[in-house]
Design an enzyme around this catalytic site. Structure first.
Site, PDB file in Angstrom:
ATOM      1  N   ASN A   1      -4.639   5.789  -1.064  1.00 13.02           N
ATOM      2  CA  ASN A   1      -3.971   6.354   0.594  1.00 13.02           C
ATOM      3  C   ASN A   1      -3.516   7.712   0.057  1.00 13.02           C
ATOM      4  O   ASN A   1      -3.742   8.565   0.973  1.00 13.02           O
ATOM      5  CB  ASN A   1      -2.890   5.396   0.626  1.00 13.02           C
ATOM      6  CG  ASN A   1      -3.496   3.973   0.968  1.00 13.02           C
ATOM      7  OD1 ASN A   1      -4.483   4.175   2.119  1.00 13.02           O
ATOM      8  ND2 ASN A   1      -2.452   2.794   0.857  1.00 13.02           N
TER       9      ASN A   1
ATOM     10  N   HIS B   1      -2.971  -3.792  -5.703  1.00 12.37           N
ATOM     11  CA  HIS B   1      -3.796  -3.029  -4.269  1.00 12.37           C
ATOM     12  C   HIS B   1      -5.160  -3.538  -3.692  1.00 12.37           C
ATOM     13  O   HIS B   1      -6.203  -2.904  -4.388  1.00 12.37           O
ATOM     14  CB  HIS B   1      -2.952  -1.725  -4.284  1.00 12.37           C
ATOM     15  CG  HIS B   1      -3.473  -1.495  -2.739  1.00 12.37           C
ATOM     16  ND1 HIS B   1      -3.632   0.175  -2.421  1.00 12.37           N
ATOM     17  CD2 HIS B   1      -3.142  -1.652  -1.702  1.00 12.37           C
ATOM     18  CE1 HIS B   1      -3.697   0.558  -1.555  1.00 12.37           C
ATOM     19  NE2 HIS B   1      -3.418  -0.616  -0.382  1.00 12.37           N
TER      20      HIS B   1
ATOM     21  N   SER C   1       1.018  -1.139  -0.208  1.00  8.31           N
ATOM     22  CA  SER C   1      -0.542   0.431  -0.435  1.00  8.31           C
ATOM     23  C   SER C   1       1.296   1.430  -0.098  1.00  8.31           C
ATOM     24  O   SER C   1       0.459   2.759   0.221  1.00  8.31           O
ATOM     25  CB  SER C   1      -0.897   0.236   1.071  1.00  8.31           C
ATOM     26  OG  SER C   1      -0.076  -0.176   2.570  1.00  8.31           O
TER      27      SER C   1
ATOM     28  N   GLU D   1      -6.562  -1.547  -6.642  1.00  8.06           N
ATOM     29  CA  GLU D   1      -5.632  -0.184  -7.751  1.00  8.06           C
ATOM     30  C   GLU D   1      -4.594  -1.150  -8.677  1.00  8.06           C
ATOM     31  O   GLU D   1      -3.739  -1.829  -7.311  1.00  8.06           O
ATOM     32  CB  GLU D   1      -5.610   0.661  -6.908  1.00  8.06           C
ATOM     33  CG  GLU D   1      -4.867   1.585  -6.638  1.00  8.06           C
ATOM     34  CD  GLU D   1      -4.874   2.712  -5.363  1.00  8.06           C
ATOM     35  OE1 GLU D   1      -3.835   2.260  -4.328  1.00  8.06           O
ATOM     36  OE2 GLU D   1      -4.644   3.640  -6.128  1.00  8.06           O
TER      37      GLU D   1
HETATM   38  N1  CAA Z   1     -15.960 -11.496   4.520  1.00 10.33           N
HETATM   39  C1  CAA Z   1     -17.049 -11.496   3.912  1.00 10.33           C
HETATM   40  N2  CAA Z   1     -17.729 -10.990   3.832  1.00 10.33           N
HETATM   41  C2  CAA Z   1     -17.860  -9.457   5.206  1.00 10.33           C
HETATM   42  C3  CAA Z   1     -16.610  -9.805   5.601  1.00 10.33           C
HETATM   43  C4  CAA Z   1     -15.176 -10.742   5.179  1.00 10.33           C
HETATM   44  N3  CAA Z   1     -13.919 -10.808   5.862  1.00 10.33           N
HETATM   45  N4  CAA Z   1     -16.532  -8.131   6.655  1.00 10.33           N
HETATM   46  C5  CAA Z   1     -17.631  -7.748   5.475  1.00 10.33           C
HETATM   47  N5  CAA Z   1     -18.621  -8.626   5.416  1.00 10.33           N
HETATM   48  C6  CAA Z   1     -19.634  -8.970   4.584  1.00 10.33           C
HETATM   49  C7  CAA Z   1     -21.149  -8.888   5.725  1.00 10.33           C
HETATM   50  O1  CAA Z   1     -21.646 -10.124   5.902  1.00 10.33           O
HETATM   51  C8  CAA Z   1     -21.963  -8.176   5.399  1.00 10.33           C
HETATM   52  O2  CAA Z   1     -22.641  -8.731   4.823  1.00 10.33           O
HETATM   53  P1  CAA Z   1     -24.224  -8.228   3.962  1.00 10.33           P
HETATM   54  O3  CAA Z   1     -24.196  -6.439   3.081  1.00 10.33           O
HETATM   55  O4  CAA Z   1     -24.328  -9.245   2.665  1.00 10.33           O
HETATM   56  O5  CAA Z   1     -24.982  -7.670   5.126  1.00 10.33           O
HETATM   57  C9  CAA Z   1     -21.496  -6.992   4.591  1.00 10.33           C
HETATM   58  O6  CAA Z   1     -19.852  -7.388   4.573  1.00 10.33           O
HETATM   59  C10 CAA Z   1     -21.082  -5.643   5.937  1.00 10.33           C
HETATM   60  O7  CAA Z   1     -20.623  -5.525   6.719  1.00 10.33           O
HETATM   61  P2  CAA Z   1     -21.182  -6.182   8.343  1.00 10.33           P
HETATM   62  O8  CAA Z   1     -23.111  -5.893   8.013  1.00 10.33           O
HETATM   63  O9  CAA Z   1     -20.845  -6.647   9.590  1.00 10.33           O
HETATM   64  O10 CAA Z   1     -20.201  -4.440   8.849  1.00 10.33           O
HETATM   65  P3  CAA Z   1     -20.677  -2.856   8.139  1.00 10.33           P
HETATM   66  O11 CAA Z   1     -22.236  -3.091   7.368  1.00 10.33           O
HETATM   67  O12 CAA Z   1     -20.738  -1.754   9.354  1.00 10.33           O
HETATM   68  O13 CAA Z   1     -19.837  -3.418   7.415  1.00 10.33           O
HETATM   69  C11 CAA Z   1     -17.502  -3.135   6.818  1.00 10.33           C
HETATM   70  C12 CAA Z   1     -18.180  -3.498   7.744  1.00 10.33           C
HETATM   71  C13 CAA Z   1     -17.637  -3.360   4.896  1.00 10.33           C
HETATM   72  C14 CAA Z   1     -15.921  -2.945   6.507  1.00 10.33           C
HETATM   73  C15 CAA Z   1     -17.472  -1.146   6.293  1.00 10.33           C
HETATM   74  O14 CAA Z   1     -17.854  -0.635   7.614  1.00 10.33           O
HETATM   75  C16 CAA Z   1     -17.497  -0.376   5.180  1.00 10.33           C
HETATM   76  O15 CAA Z   1     -16.863  -0.400   3.429  1.00 10.33           O
HETATM   77  N6  CAA Z   1     -16.407   0.127   5.581  1.00 10.33           N
HETATM   78  C17 CAA Z   1     -15.094   0.557   5.042  1.00 10.33           C
HETATM   79  C18 CAA Z   1     -13.753  -0.190   5.215  1.00 10.33           C
HETATM   80  C19 CAA Z   1     -12.865   0.787   4.375  1.00 10.33           C
HETATM   81  O16 CAA Z   1     -12.348   2.005   4.403  1.00 10.33           O
HETATM   82  N7  CAA Z   1     -11.296  -0.374   3.993  1.00 10.33           N
HETATM   83  C20 CAA Z   1     -10.604   0.396   3.128  1.00 10.33           C
HETATM   84  C21 CAA Z   1      -9.346   0.316   4.048  1.00 10.33           C
HETATM   85  S1  CAA Z   1      -7.728   0.988   3.174  1.00 10.33           S
HETATM   86  C22 CAA Z   1      -7.286  -0.294   2.617  1.00 10.33           C
HETATM   87  O17 CAA Z   1      -7.783  -1.426   2.739  1.00 10.33           O
HETATM   88  C23 CAA Z   1      -5.794  -0.764   1.799  1.00 10.33           C
HETATM   89  C24 CAA Z   1      -4.517   0.909   2.692  1.00 10.33           C
HETATM   90  O18 CAA Z   1      -4.239   0.530   1.702  1.00 10.33           O
HETATM   91  C25 CAA Z   1      -4.845   0.997   3.527  1.00 10.33           C
END
Ligand code: CAA
Length: 284
Positions: free
Chosen positions: A191, A141, A120, A153
């Site tokens: 990022n 990414h 990242s 990405e």
């Molecule tokens: N595997 C499979 N499914 C998953 C999962 C996993 N690890 N985590 C969550 N889910 C699924 C859930 O089962 C749920 O499915 P449905 O829509 O069918 O109900 C869905 O994802 C949503 O999960 P939750 O209901 O448990 O919780 P939520 O609605 O609060 O969503 C989240 C959780 C998807 C994490 C959401 O909060 C989100 O999108 N957050 C932002 C995440 C983000 O920005 N990620 C990028 C970070 S930066 C990065 O990764 C890279 C870097 O370089 C730093």
């Protein structure tokens, strides 16, 4: 080229998610870890995340069995990459570690294999230069949680050739992800845009403008972000956020990327977010 078999090096948060999506889309995965215990933990996580999808009726029990059947464990990089079309490296963001892994992978991967890093923050061009085939090197990414986030990405290094980009783009589409092409630059696009927001949120908390809960509420309810920036920082890892901000700060020599003093203090105190049980929030 049609990618039929991949090696995923590293079974941590990103690596197990990456192995999960390849295996679920019918691609054989050699998952490479350093110890059997780490490999078992990665398989447990994948199994639990597949159960979650079964429960939501997104996949069947048979799909779960088939997905797990597509994953083979290796405890040696050389053995894990020797018969694959694509290597995806997802080891921790430590250049010396990546250097060691890429030397082993480059020595053993077939000539036609594409080499991809999930980094990242480290320059793709710099990682490519560690190998004997920088033209076949590219950034892939992914975003956490990998089975859920819709985008990859795809980062082109200085020497990445078009056919390699095209194969990776088609492979990402096969995983039901949207590939977005970007050129190698500090923080890529994701990022470079995300981290200044997280950093600014931390400045507002450090200056007493608002509590973490209130900053997150503003961004969740006012801007429809799924998670507020401080909850997201905990989720990503405060150490990872600090590392990326330092890459931006060093890379552009621009004070606008200066890490917030509160972020530095929290990392020094070992409060790294979800993974240590405490960050801007507490986790059981
Ligand atoms: N595997 C499979 N499914 C998953 C999962 C996993 N690890 N985590 C969550 N889910 C699924 C859930 O089962 C749920 O499915 P449905 O829509 O069918 O109900 C869905 O994802 C949503 O999960 P939750 O209901 O448990 O919780 P939520 O609605 O609060 O969503 C989240 C959780 C998807 C994490 C959401 O909060 C989100 O999108 N957050 C932002 C995440 C983000 O920005 N990620 C990028 C970070 S930066 C990065 O990764 C890279 C870097 O370089 C730093």
């Amino acid at each position: 080229m049609n990618v039929k078999k991949v090696a995923v090096i590293g079974g941590g948060t990103m690596g197990n998610g990456i192995a999960h999506v390849f295996a679920m889309n019918g691609i054989s995965v050699n998952l490479v870890e350093t110890k059997q215990a780490f490999a078992d933990r990665a398989l447990d996580t994948i199994s639990n995340n597949l159960d979650r999808m079964v429960k939501k009726e997104k996949i069947s029990e048979d799909d779960k069995t088939e997905t797990l059947g597509n994953i083979s464990i290796y405890l040696d990089v050389g053995e894990g990459v020797e018969d694959v079309d694509l290597v995806v490296e997802a080891v921790p963001e430590n250049f010396e570690l990546k250097k060691k892994v890429w030397k082993q992978a480059d020595d053993a991967a077939p000539e036609h294999a594409i080499l991809a890093s999930n980094t990242s923050s480290i320059s793709i061009t710099k990682l490519a230069a560690l190998t004997s085939r920088p033209e076949s090197f590219i950034g892939m990414h992914f975003f956490n949680p990998v089975p859920v986030m819709k985008m990859v990405e795809v980062v082109r290094g200085l020497e990445t050739i078009d056919s390699v980009y095209q194969t990776v783009k088609e492979t990402a589409e096969h995983l039901n992800k949207v590939p977005v092409p970007v050129n190698d630059s500090p923080g890529f696009v994701s990022n470079r845009v995300l981290m200044p927001m997280i950093n600014e949120a931390i400045f507002t908390v450090g200056e007493g403008v608002a509590t973490p809960e209130h900053v997150d509420e503003v961004m969740k309810l006012g801007m429809a972000h799924p998670m507020g920036p401080l909850r997201l920082a905990d989720f990503i890892g405060l150490d990872v956020c600090l590392d990326i901000l330092n890459v931006l700060y060093d890379g552009f020599k621009d004070p606008k990327y200066r890490p917030a003093p509160l972020l530095v203090k929290m990392v020094d105190a070992g409060k790294l977010g979800n993974k240590t049980g405490e960050g801007f929030y507490s986790y059981d």
